[in-house]
Design a protein around this motif. Structure first.
Motif, PDB file in Angstrom:
ATOM      1  N   GLU A 230       0.832  -1.201   0.000  1.00 50.65           N
ATOM      2  CA  GLU A 230       0.000   0.000   0.000  1.00 50.65           C
ATOM      3  C   GLU A 230       0.866   1.251   0.000  1.00 50.65           C
ATOM      4  O   GLU A 230       0.568   2.227  -0.688  1.00 50.65           O
ATOM      5  CB  GLU A 230      -0.923  -0.023   1.223  1.00 50.65           C
ATOM      6  CG  GLU A 230      -1.994  -1.108   1.176  1.00 50.65           C
ATOM      7  CD  GLU A 230      -1.483  -2.518   1.461  1.00 50.65           C
ATOM      8  OE1 GLU A 230      -0.414  -2.637   2.117  1.00 50.65           O
ATOM      9  OE2 GLU A 230      -2.138  -3.489   1.037  1.00 50.65           O
ATOM     10  N   ASP A 231       1.950   1.213   0.771  1.00 51.58           N
ATOM     11  CA  ASP A 231       2.888   2.331   0.807  1.00 51.58           C
ATOM     12  C   ASP A 231       3.509   2.556  -0.578  1.00 51.58           C
ATOM     13  O   ASP A 231       3.687   3.689  -1.015  1.00 51.58           O
ATOM     14  CB  ASP A 231       3.981   2.041   1.842  1.00 51.58           C
ATOM     15  CG  ASP A 231       5.049   3.116   1.878  1.00 51.58           C
ATOM     16  OD1 ASP A 231       4.725   4.253   2.290  1.00 51.58           O
ATOM     17  OD2 ASP A 231       6.192   2.823   1.487  1.00 51.58           O
ATOM     18  N   ALA A 232       3.793   1.460  -1.271  1.00 51.21           N
ATOM     19  CA  ALA A 232       4.404   1.585  -2.601  1.00 51.21           C
ATOM     20  C   ALA A 232       3.416   2.144  -3.622  1.00 51.21           C
ATOM     21  O   ALA A 232       3.801   2.893  -4.517  1.00 51.21           O
ATOM     22  CB  ALA A 232       4.923   0.220  -3.066  1.00 51.21           C
ATOM     23  N   GLN A 233       2.136   1.784  -3.483  1.00 53.86           N
ATOM     24  CA  GLN A 233       1.157   2.151  -4.515  1.00 53.86           C
ATOM     25  C   GLN A 233       0.259   3.324  -4.139  1.00 53.86           C
ATOM     26  O   GLN A 233      -0.443   3.868  -4.998  1.00 53.86           O
ATOM     27  CB  GLN A 233       0.274   0.947  -4.847  1.00 53.86           C
ATOM     28  CG  GLN A 233       1.068  -0.211  -5.445  1.00 53.86           C
ATOM     29  CD  GLN A 233       0.163  -1.387  -5.808  1.00 53.86           C
ATOM     30  OE1 GLN A 233      -0.924  -1.200  -6.340  1.00 53.86           O
ATOM     31  NE2 GLN A 233       0.614  -2.592  -5.500  1.00 53.86           N
ATOM     32  N   GLY A 234       0.206   3.673  -2.863  1.00 56.01           N
ATOM     33  CA  GLY A 234      -0.667   4.773  -2.449  1.00 56.01           C
ATOM     34  C   GLY A 234      -2.133   4.403  -2.398  1.00 56.01           C
ATOM     35  O   GLY A 234      -2.998   5.282  -2.341  1.00 56.01           O
TER      36      GLY A 234
END
Ligand code: URA
Ligand code: SF4
Length: 272
Positions: A130-134
């Motif tokens: 989620e952090d990588a993709q927002g």
């Protein structure tokens, strides 16, 4: 979709399909629950629990994070105004530095989904994917969550909004610290007002206990319908926990059926 992704997805599906196959679609015609929280031995109807719900995520605690633009009572806003304010809130989250979690993030993860959804899903906080993709719930737990939603005829693109207690990833996926969730929950409180879900599904201990301001463990919170400011709230286990613990699959399926039952009851009321 490449081969390995399909395989993984198939495995995740298999973890739930007992309860999908034997589940909602087949049992729907037999559904007898007269109303959410009523007609059963569950002690907590939504309204009886209202006073205890949520001092933690309260607009009374709204910080400058959320009150910056004129904070009109959301009840008075048109859906266009709500959509615009929601987009503005999501932008503020993306550049927020109100707590230390902003230091370690790649992307803040405000939330995704539709306005006026049937269900708002509230998780704990972004993980690595989620952090990588927002975007919330896009890793293995998210694909599993999508199966849960599908099993009760819901989908994040049509009738769900998904977000988290904290919008930035805690290091090594540790629990959010009290100061971090306190800094971030005014965003969530305003999102709930703007999005106006018919019901809330909280997943995991952190979201359930914070939203209900309760010390009960998730095993005690789940199994009944609570209320967040008059909105029915169904707490259940976190999909990543269920992926590690088969014994939680059945209770999750019961919680999902409870959620679908209360939605159907609301949808059958005139004027809703
Ligand atoms: N777990 C959560 O609680 N939220 C996400 O967005 C992803 C995994
Ligand atoms: Fe801001 Fe919430 Fe991210 Fe903390 S976790 S920096 S309060 S958006």
């Amino acid at each position: 979709m490449n081969h390995s992704h399909s395989t993984e997805f198939g495995e995740i599906l298999a973890l739930f399909e007992d309860y999908i196959d034997g589940g909602y679609r087949r049992t729907r015609p037999e559904r007898t629950a007269p109303a959410a929280g009523s007609g059963s031995s569950q002690p907590a109807t939504a309204d009886s629990r209202r006073p205890s719900a949520v001092s933690t995520v309260s607009t009374a605690a709204v910080s400058p994070a959320v009150s910056a633009p004129p904070a009109a009572p959301a009840a008075e806003l048109s859906s266009e105004q709500r959509a615009a304010e929601l987009r503005a809130l999501e932008e503020r989250v993306r550049s927020c530095a109100l707590c230390a979690l902003h230091q370690g993030r790649t992307n803040a993860v405000p939330g995704v989904g539709v306005l006026d959804p049937l269900v708002m899903v509230i998780g704990e906080g972004p993980g690595a994917d989620e952090d990588a993709q927002g975007e919330p719930f896009v890793g293995a737990a998210g694909r599993y969550l999508d199966k849960w939603l599908e099993a009760i005829n819901l989908s994040r693109t049509e009738n769900v909004y998904i977000t988290n207690i904290v919008k930035c990833r805690p290091p090594n996926n540790r629990d959010p610290l009290p100061a971090e969730s306190a800094a971030c929950t005014p965003y969530l409180a305003r999102q709930i007002e703007l999005v106006r879900p018919q019901a809330i599904l909280s997943v995991g201990r952190v979201a359930g206990t914070l939203l209900l301001d309760s010390d009960l463990g998730i095993g005690k919170l789940r199994g009944r319908t609570w209320s967040y400011r008059g909105i029915p709230l169904v707490p259940t286990y976190h999909p990543s926990g269920v992926l590690r613990n088969d014994a939680w699959r059945r209770p999750v399926w019961e919680d999902l059926k409870r959620l679908r039952g209360l939605l159907d009851e609301r949808l059958s009321r005139p004027g809703v």
